[in-house]
Design an enzyme around this catalytic site. Structure first.
Site, PDB file in Angstrom:
ATOM      1  CD  GLN A   1      37.366  43.957  55.208  1.00 33.48           C
ATOM      2  OE1 GLN A   1      36.936  43.140  53.989  1.00 33.48           O
ATOM      3  NE2 GLN A   1      38.088  43.549  56.188  1.00 33.48           N
TER       4      GLN A   1
ATOM      5  CB  SER B   1      40.019  47.216  48.834  1.00 32.54           C
ATOM      6  OG  SER B   1      40.176  46.058  49.282  1.00 32.54           O
TER       7      SER B   1
ATOM      8  CD  GLU C   1      39.109  39.442  55.140  1.00 26.25           C
ATOM      9  OE1 GLU C   1      39.567  40.873  55.782  1.00 26.25           O
ATOM     10  OE2 GLU C   1      39.004  39.534  53.995  1.00 26.25           O
TER      11      GLU C   1
ATOM     12  CG  ASN D   1      46.845  32.472  45.990  1.00 24.91           C
ATOM     13  OD1 ASN D   1      45.912  32.656  46.554  1.00 24.91           O
ATOM     14  ND2 ASN D   1      46.649  31.584  44.850  1.00 24.91           N
ATOM     15  CD  GLU D   2      50.312  36.575  43.498  1.00 21.49           C
ATOM     16  OE1 GLU D   2      49.066  37.006  43.845  1.00 21.49           O
ATOM     17  OE2 GLU D   2      50.012  35.494  42.559  1.00 21.49           O
TER      18      GLU D   2
HETATM   19  C1  LIG Z   1      35.498  38.386  45.740  1.00 15.83           C
HETATM   20  C2  LIG Z   1      36.091  39.646  46.463  1.00 15.83           C
HETATM   21  C3  LIG Z   1      35.553  40.099  47.621  1.00 15.83           C
HETATM   22  C4  LIG Z   1      36.084  41.327  48.424  1.00 15.83           C
HETATM   23  N1  LIG Z   1      35.561  41.727  49.220  1.00 15.83           N
HETATM   24  C5  LIG Z   1      36.150  42.778  49.855  1.00 15.83           C
HETATM   25  C6  LIG Z   1      35.367  43.400  50.903  1.00 15.83           C
HETATM   26  O1  LIG Z   1      34.416  43.127  51.189  1.00 15.83           O
HETATM   27  N2  LIG Z   1      36.095  44.629  51.517  1.00 15.83           N
HETATM   28  C7  LIG Z   1      37.281  44.956  50.992  1.00 15.83           C
HETATM   29  O2  LIG Z   1      37.613  46.069  51.642  1.00 15.83           O
HETATM   30  N3  LIG Z   1      37.968  44.497  49.966  1.00 15.83           N
HETATM   31  C8  LIG Z   1      37.222  43.616  49.380  1.00 15.83           C
HETATM   32  N4  LIG Z   1      38.058  42.665  48.272  1.00 15.83           N
HETATM   33  C9  LIG Z   1      39.340  43.278  47.895  1.00 15.83           C
HETATM   34  C10 LIG Z   1      40.669  42.458  48.099  1.00 15.83           C
HETATM   35  O3  LIG Z   1      40.975  42.599  49.610  1.00 15.83           O
HETATM   36  C11 LIG Z   1      41.494  42.987  47.285  1.00 15.83           C
HETATM   37  O4  LIG Z   1      41.180  42.842  46.004  1.00 15.83           O
HETATM   38  C12 LIG Z   1      43.171  42.201  47.517  1.00 15.83           C
HETATM   39  O5  LIG Z   1      43.462  42.838  48.787  1.00 15.83           O
HETATM   40  C13 LIG Z   1      44.154  42.660  46.276  1.00 15.83           C
HETATM   41  O6  LIG Z   1      44.152  44.197  46.028  1.00 15.83           O
HETATM   42  P1  LIG Z   1      43.880  44.685  44.730  1.00 15.83           P
HETATM   43  O7  LIG Z   1      42.678  43.962  44.058  1.00 15.83           O
HETATM   44  O8  LIG Z   1      43.986  46.078  44.849  1.00 15.83           O
HETATM   45  O9  LIG Z   1      45.242  43.934  44.111  1.00 15.83           O
HETATM   46  P2  LIG Z   1      46.634  44.894  44.208  1.00 15.83           P
HETATM   47  O10 LIG Z   1      47.076  44.823  45.744  1.00 15.83           O
HETATM   48  O11 LIG Z   1      46.730  46.001  42.998  1.00 15.83           O
HETATM   49  O12 LIG Z   1      47.560  43.574  43.376  1.00 15.83           O
HETATM   50  C14 LIG Z   1      47.737  43.303  42.068  1.00 15.83           C
HETATM   51  C15 LIG Z   1      48.662  42.236  41.784  1.00 15.83           C
HETATM   52  O13 LIG Z   1      50.004  42.389  42.316  1.00 15.83           O
HETATM   53  C16 LIG Z   1      50.575  41.529  43.312  1.00 15.83           C
HETATM   54  N5  LIG Z   1      50.979  42.011  44.521  1.00 15.83           N
HETATM   55  C17 LIG Z   1      50.739  43.293  45.336  1.00 15.83           C
HETATM   56  N6  LIG Z   1      51.549  43.583  46.248  1.00 15.83           N
HETATM   57  C18 LIG Z   1      52.626  42.611  46.294  1.00 15.83           C
HETATM   58  C19 LIG Z   1      53.480  42.170  46.986  1.00 15.83           C
HETATM   59  N7  LIG Z   1      54.016  43.080  47.836  1.00 15.83           N
HETATM   60  N8  LIG Z   1      54.329  41.280  46.629  1.00 15.83           N
HETATM   61  C20 LIG Z   1      54.068  40.521  45.631  1.00 15.83           C
HETATM   62  N9  LIG Z   1      53.014  40.468  44.925  1.00 15.83           N
HETATM   63  C21 LIG Z   1      52.034  41.567  45.143  1.00 15.83           C
HETATM   64  C22 LIG Z   1      48.874  40.931  43.952  1.00 15.83           C
HETATM   65  O14 LIG Z   1      49.355  39.754  44.333  1.00 15.83           O
HETATM   66  C23 LIG Z   1      48.073  40.934  42.583  1.00 15.83           C
HETATM   67  O15 LIG Z   1      48.601  39.776  41.764  1.00 15.83           O
HETATM   68  C24 LIG Z   1      37.354  41.653  47.754  1.00 15.83           C
HETATM   69  C25 LIG Z   1      37.987  40.951  46.575  1.00 15.83           C
HETATM   70  C26 LIG Z   1      37.425  39.887  46.004  1.00 15.83           C
HETATM   71  C27 LIG Z   1      38.180  39.411  44.843  1.00 15.83           C
END
Ligand SMILES: Cc1cc2nc3c(=O)[nH]c(=O)nc-3n(C[C@H](O)[C@H](O)[C@H](O)COP(=O)(O)OP(=O)(O)OC[C@H]3O[C@@H](n4cnc5c(N)ncnc54)[C@H](O)[C@@H]3O)c2cc1C
Length: 406
Positions: free
Chosen positions: A122, A125, A240, A366-367
């Site tokens: 998928q 991100s 998902e 979680n957020e």
């Molecule tokens: C083990 C693993 C597997 C994954 N596999 C895939 C995959 O196969 N394909 C794919 O596309 N993605 C994948 N991901 C990505 C995952 O979907 C993203 O890491 C996730 O959605 C968070 O995005 P980010 O890491 O960019 O963090 P950010 O969005 O940058 O968030 C950073 C921090 O800000 C907080 N935050 C952000 N927005 C808000 C809000 N509106 N209100 C409150 N707090 C907020 C978040 O909770 C977090 O603590 C995977 C991630 C992991 C850890």
């Protein structure tokens, strides 16, 4: 046969089949061997009628209900099955193709997926778009007979094995951010696709960064409609959440209650009242979540889909795991961070402890789940969204400079 008899008969067939066909634990085997076993097991599942249990029969599924799926998941939890390479394909991409795919796409891709011949990932991100995935910057530009894609994805689970990916790309930056996206099927072996592994703190590399340099995609690879990729993404994210909620860790998993009781015995602290209390609390939370998930599945079977309550299950699962990590770390002591690599039990436990925090991020943090619960279940005011109606090209988001994506 009554409904109860039919259910019991299905459970007993599943149990017998799994007992006779589940391969032994794959941990410690070379990656190629693990993959070979996973493919063989997926094909065996299909031949036995246990792949795509709820998918329609027209696409090769079993056409059964969530009750049968639940029974299978419960019985499968007794084994450590090698299904990991197929979790994205079977849990997310396949069901999305069932919902939105053209007849040709269903014919081409679903049988190969069910048979374990092809692996999917998928591609949502990006470095500047995770929680706010609609801010993604990977571009797909129209060409004579298709599209040309440039950009970068990140955290792509299983991309190292994948044959195909469900790619979300921006096709019209002049529209607001949710309105100019399209979902495509991308051939992961096409020229211009580069996959680089990313290690997590357990030392393993379960995900990757993926680069697209002038990758060509044909027109018939669009999933759903052009510029309606957000709707396709919402469909996939719904699958998902259900998939994450329905997937039960095997009972042998080192962070499961039964394994932690074993660990307490091994460490000689099983009679310690403080440890007993911790373990009892863990059991209560584990059981409550199991029952909550079972209730949602029963309600879904009765025509009341979980909707935003899927976020409650996702959040509760991540919090439960965090509690299990604390208990396991307390019991394992220094072994949790500095383990003897020759001690398979200690290594498995430490890897479990170190990879489990990812569950608070993967599939939505979680957020973000708390926001969904607050807004859509508790009816709290929505977060302000000042960028919702502005053309994407005018936003300063992610790594985009003004006008940088035009
Ligand atoms: C083990 C693993 C597997 C994954 N596999 C895939 C995959 O196969 N394909 C794919 O596309 N993605 C994948 N991901 C990505 C995952 O979907 C993203 O890491 C996730 O959605 C968070 O995005 P980010 O890491 O960019 O963090 P950010 O969005 O940058 O968030 C950073 C921090 O800000 C907080 N935050 C952000 N927005 C808000 C809000 N509106 N209100 C409150 N707090 C907020 C978040 O909770 C977090 O603590 C995977 C991630 C992991 C850890």
């Amino acid at each position: 046969m009554t409904v109860v008899d039919a259910t019991q008969s299905y459970r007993s067939s599943v149990r017998t089949w799994l007992r006779d066909h589940a391969p032994g634990p794959a941990a410690g085997l070379p990656p190629d061997e693990q993959l070979r076993r996973a493919r063989e097991f997926q094909a065996a599942l299909y031949r036995a009628g246990y792949a795509g249990i709820t998918w329609p029969t027209e696409v090769g599924g079993q056409g059964l209900g969530t009750a049968e799926q639940q029974i299978f998941s419960e019985e499968a939890a007794e084994f450590d099955l090698p299904t990991y390479p197929f979790i994205i394909g079977m849990g997310m991409c396949g069901p999305t193709l069932v919902d939105l795919g053209t007849p040709e796409q269903k014919r081409r891709y679903l049988p190969e997926l069910l048979l374990g011949e092809e692996i999917w990932c998928q591609l949502f991100s990006e470095p500047g778009a995770g929680s706010d995935v609609a801010s993604l910057q990977t571009r797909a530009v129209r060409d004579v007979d298709g599209w040309v894609v440039n950009g970068q994805k990140v955290w792509t689970t299983n991309a190292q094995w994948a044959d195909f990916g469900a790619l979300l790309a921006r096709t019209d930056p002049e529209r607001p951010k949710h309105a100019g996206l399209t979902m495509f099927i991308v051939d992961m072996h096409a020229p211009g696709v580069t996959v680089r592994p990313l290690k997590d703190m357990s030392g393993r590399a379960p995900f990757n960064e993926v680069y697209f340099d002038d990758v060509r995609i044909p027109d018939d690879a669009v999933i759903g409609e052009v510029n309606r990729g957000w709707q396709a993404a919402v469909t996939m994210l719904g699958h998902e959440r259900v998939s994450i909620g329905a997937t039960r860790r095997p009972r042998s998993n080192p962070l499961e209650f039964a394994s932690l009781v074993e660990l307490a015995r091994h460490e000689g602290v099983a009679a310690d009242p403080a440890q007993r209390e911790r373990l009892a609390e863990l059991y209560a939370h584990e059981r409550a979540l199991e029952l909550f998930n079972a209730r949602m599945r029963q309600e879904a079977a009765a025509g009341n889909p979980p909707g935003a309550r899927g976020s409650v299950a996702k959040l509760a699962g991540a919090l439960l795991l965090r509690r299990a990590i604390e208990t396991a770390s307390e019991l394992a002591g220094a072994d949790a961070i500095a383990w003897d690599p020759d001690d398979a039990r200690a290594a498995e436990l430490a890897q479990g402890i170190n990879s489990a925090p990812a569950s608070s991020i993967a599939g939505g943090t979680n957020e973000v789940q708390r926001n969904i619960i607050g807004e859509r279940i508790l009816g709290l005011p929505k977060e302000p969204q000042v960028d919702r109606d502005v053309p994407f090209a005018e936003l300063k988001v992610g790594t985009q400079r003004q006008g940088g994506v035009r």
